[in-house]
Design an enzyme around this catalytic site. Structure first.
Site, short mmCIF file in Angstrom:
data_model
loop_
_atom_site.label_atom_id
_atom_site.label_comp_id
_atom_site.label_asym_id
_atom_site.label_seq_id
_atom_site.Cartn_x
_atom_site.Cartn_y
_atom_site.Cartn_z
N LYS A 181 0.62 -1.23 0.78
CA LYS A 181 -0.29 -0.32 -0.10
C LYS A 181 0.45 1.25 0.06
O LYS A 181 0.88 2.16 0.98
CB LYS A 181 -0.80 -0.37 0.86
CG LYS A 181 -2.53 -0.89 0.96
CD LYS A 181 -2.83 -1.27 2.52
CE LYS A 181 -2.34 -2.13 3.48
NZ LYS A 181 -2.86 -2.48 4.15
N ASP A 210 -4.63 -7.87 10.19
CA ASP A 210 -6.49 -6.57 10.73
C ASP A 210 -7.85 -7.90 9.84
O ASP A 210 -8.15 -7.96 10.85
CB ASP A 210 -6.70 -5.80 9.35
CG ASP A 210 -6.33 -5.69 8.16
OD1 ASP A 210 -5.76 -6.65 7.39
OD2 ASP A 210 -6.04 -5.02 6.94
C1 BGC Z 1 -1.74 -6.06 3.27
C2 BGC Z 1 -1.99 -7.19 4.41
C3 BGC Z 1 -3.44 -6.61 4.48
C4 BGC Z 1 -4.61 -5.97 3.82
C5 BGC Z 1 -5.38 -5.19 4.26
C6 BGC Z 1 -2.53 -5.45 2.61
O1 BGC Z 1 -1.85 -4.94 1.45
O2 BGC Z 1 -0.65 -7.42 2.73
O3 BGC Z 1 -1.77 -7.64 5.49
O4 BGC Z 1 -4.51 -7.75 5.60
O5 BGC Z 1 -3.13 -5.32 3.23
O6 BGC Z 1 -4.88 -3.95 4.75
#
Ligand code: BGC
Length: 441
Positions: free
Chosen positions: A153, A189
């Site tokens: 992200k 999460d």
């Molecule tokens: C992460 C996950 C996370 C998901 C939702 C992804 O970019 O790798 O660990 O659960 O985003 O937040």
């Protein structure tokens, strides 16, 4: 407007039933490889915790880090499935917070925890347990530690990959003079979301995030976690953080490839880049850009908002897609806000169609992934299942839930009725408290 061009793009975003079935098959194959420690785009990370009994109780501090916001909360579990958030501070994270050094990031967070304790008059002498939701891929050898595998992200804080994030947080808390907090549980999460719903609903066995990022977790029989190397034999079932955002066996369009090349984690999180809110605006922009260059949109004039990434978010995509007015006024307004004051009705119609295919494909892939996990756990769908879902796509995008239901129906027929979709709004916070309570009991 050249309709054939747009129709061709629309077709490249559609997933016919036969490709959905193929996707499910390769999902299962990647799950199996991930669980046995083979090379797989699905990391299938053991979370070192099982489902709650529902009677867990206590008062916990919760830290939730992983999206555009982070939250500090106090959560009180009363047992009997009752959980209450009794205090909450929420903060937006700026680009500079997530792309600087890890020390700065953790110091910032620890500072906010300190403020929280002062605002809500929690005495520095009162020992408190903290549940830490950290929404990134991490390798855990226990519920109280986890080293970051890689950022997602567009987070990129330095000095965190490969390090235990609990130690980083605890050191930052010490630097701030906060000595009464112990991190009792570290979790993803999706794990938090699943625990929170599972606290009240015995049929819940899948936790999904469809928000800034996307991912899921589910309870797996420990005998099937063939890569298990832990010292102790774990309980019969353990939650698995799948990290499905990295699934890489999906048919991609040229726009997906273009988007991927411009990201800081190119080649990774392929599915996330096709599904999650962080990227939907950018895919929409890239398609529009292509049409502008081919003189099939805005008579070929290049508005500044389309020339560079960043002005277009998932919110714009959803707001434009849902404009059902005859003259498409809402789309016109959004375009004016983006500096395009003279759009024709045909331009607005094209933009609506682009937003729609981007959104519908996101829901479609999300559904294929959910169906894959349910079919993995229960191949004939003999039981009832609740899927706990959190995140802005599911919560705020009009029609997203409807599409998931429709695709589940197309895929599974009448058996789709055995699958309940439940919004688990902010569940990961409550889930972190439940995890801390399970560990403390
Ligand atoms: C992460 C996950 C996370 C998901 C939702 C992804 O970019 O790798 O660990 O659960 O985003 O937040």
């Amino acid at each position: 407007m050249d309709n054939r061009l747009l129709s061709r793009i629309e077709r490249s975003f559609k997933l016919p039933l036969s490709s959905t079935k193929k996707i499910i098959k390769s999902f299962h194959s990647e799950m199996s490889k991930g669980l046995s420690g083979g090379k797989s785009s699905l990391a299938m990370l053991p979370a070192f915790i099982g489902m709650p009994a529902g009677d867990e109780a206590g008062r916990f501090i919760v830290l939730d880090l992983g999206g555009t916001n982070f939250r500090v909360q106090e959560v009180v579990l009363e047992g009997g499935g009752k959980a209450q958030v009794t205090a909450e501070n929420r903060f937006g994270l700026k680009k500079k917070d997530i792309t600087g050094t890890g020390k700065e990031l953790f110091d910032f967070i620890a500072g906010k925890i300190k403020d929280f304790m002062q605002i809500y008059k929690i005495s520095p002498n009162e020992k408190r347990c903290l549940g830490f939701t950290f929404s990134f891929p991490m390798d855990q050898t226990d519920i109280t530690n986890g080293s970051l595998i890689r950022w997602t992200k567009e987070f990129s804080a330095t000095g965190v990959v490969g390090r235990d994030v609990v130690s980083l947080l605890e050191s930052a808390l010490k630097r701030k003079g906060v000595n009464n907090i112990r991190v009792a549980a570290l979790l993803n999460d999706t794990v938090g979301t699943l625990l929170a719903k599972g606290y009240t609903d015995r049929e819940c066995d899948l936790g999904v995030i469809l928000g800034t990022g996307t991912n899921a977790s589910y309870p797996e029989d420990t005998v099937k976690i063939r890569k298990w190397r832990g010292a102790k034999k774990p309980a019969r079932r353990m939650l698995i953080n799948m990290e499905w955002g990295n699934f890489n066996k999906l048919p991609r369009t040229v726009y997906d490839e273009r988007l991927d090349r411009a990201t800081s984690n190119s080649g990774m999180q392929t599915m996330e880049k096709m599904v999650s809110g962080f990227y939907l605006g950018e895919i929409t922009r890239l398609i529009s850009l292509d049409l502008i260059k081919k003189k099939a949109l805005f008579s070929g004039d290049m508005p500044a908002a389309f020339a560079r990434p960043g002005r277009f978010g998932a919110r714009e995509v959803f707001n434009m897609e849902r404009d059902n007015s005859k003259r498409l006024n809402e789309i016109g307004k959004i375009l004016t806000g983006l500096g395009i004051s003279r759009s024709t009705h045909s331009d607005r119609g094209s933009i609506k169609r682009i937003c729609r295919v981007v959104k519908v494909r996101s829901a479609h892939i999300g559904t294929a992934a959910m169906a894959a996990v349910i079919l993995w756990m229960d191949p004939k769908i003999e039981r009832r299942h609740t899927i706990a879902i959190d995140g802005s796509l599911f919560e705020k995008s009009p029609g997203y839930r409807k599409y998931i239901k429709l695709f589940l129906r197309n895929l599974l027929g009448i058996k789709a009725d055995r699958i309940k979709l439940a919004l688990a709004n902010g569940g990961s916070g409550k889930g972190a408290a439940i995890a801390a309570a399970i560990i403390n009991s």
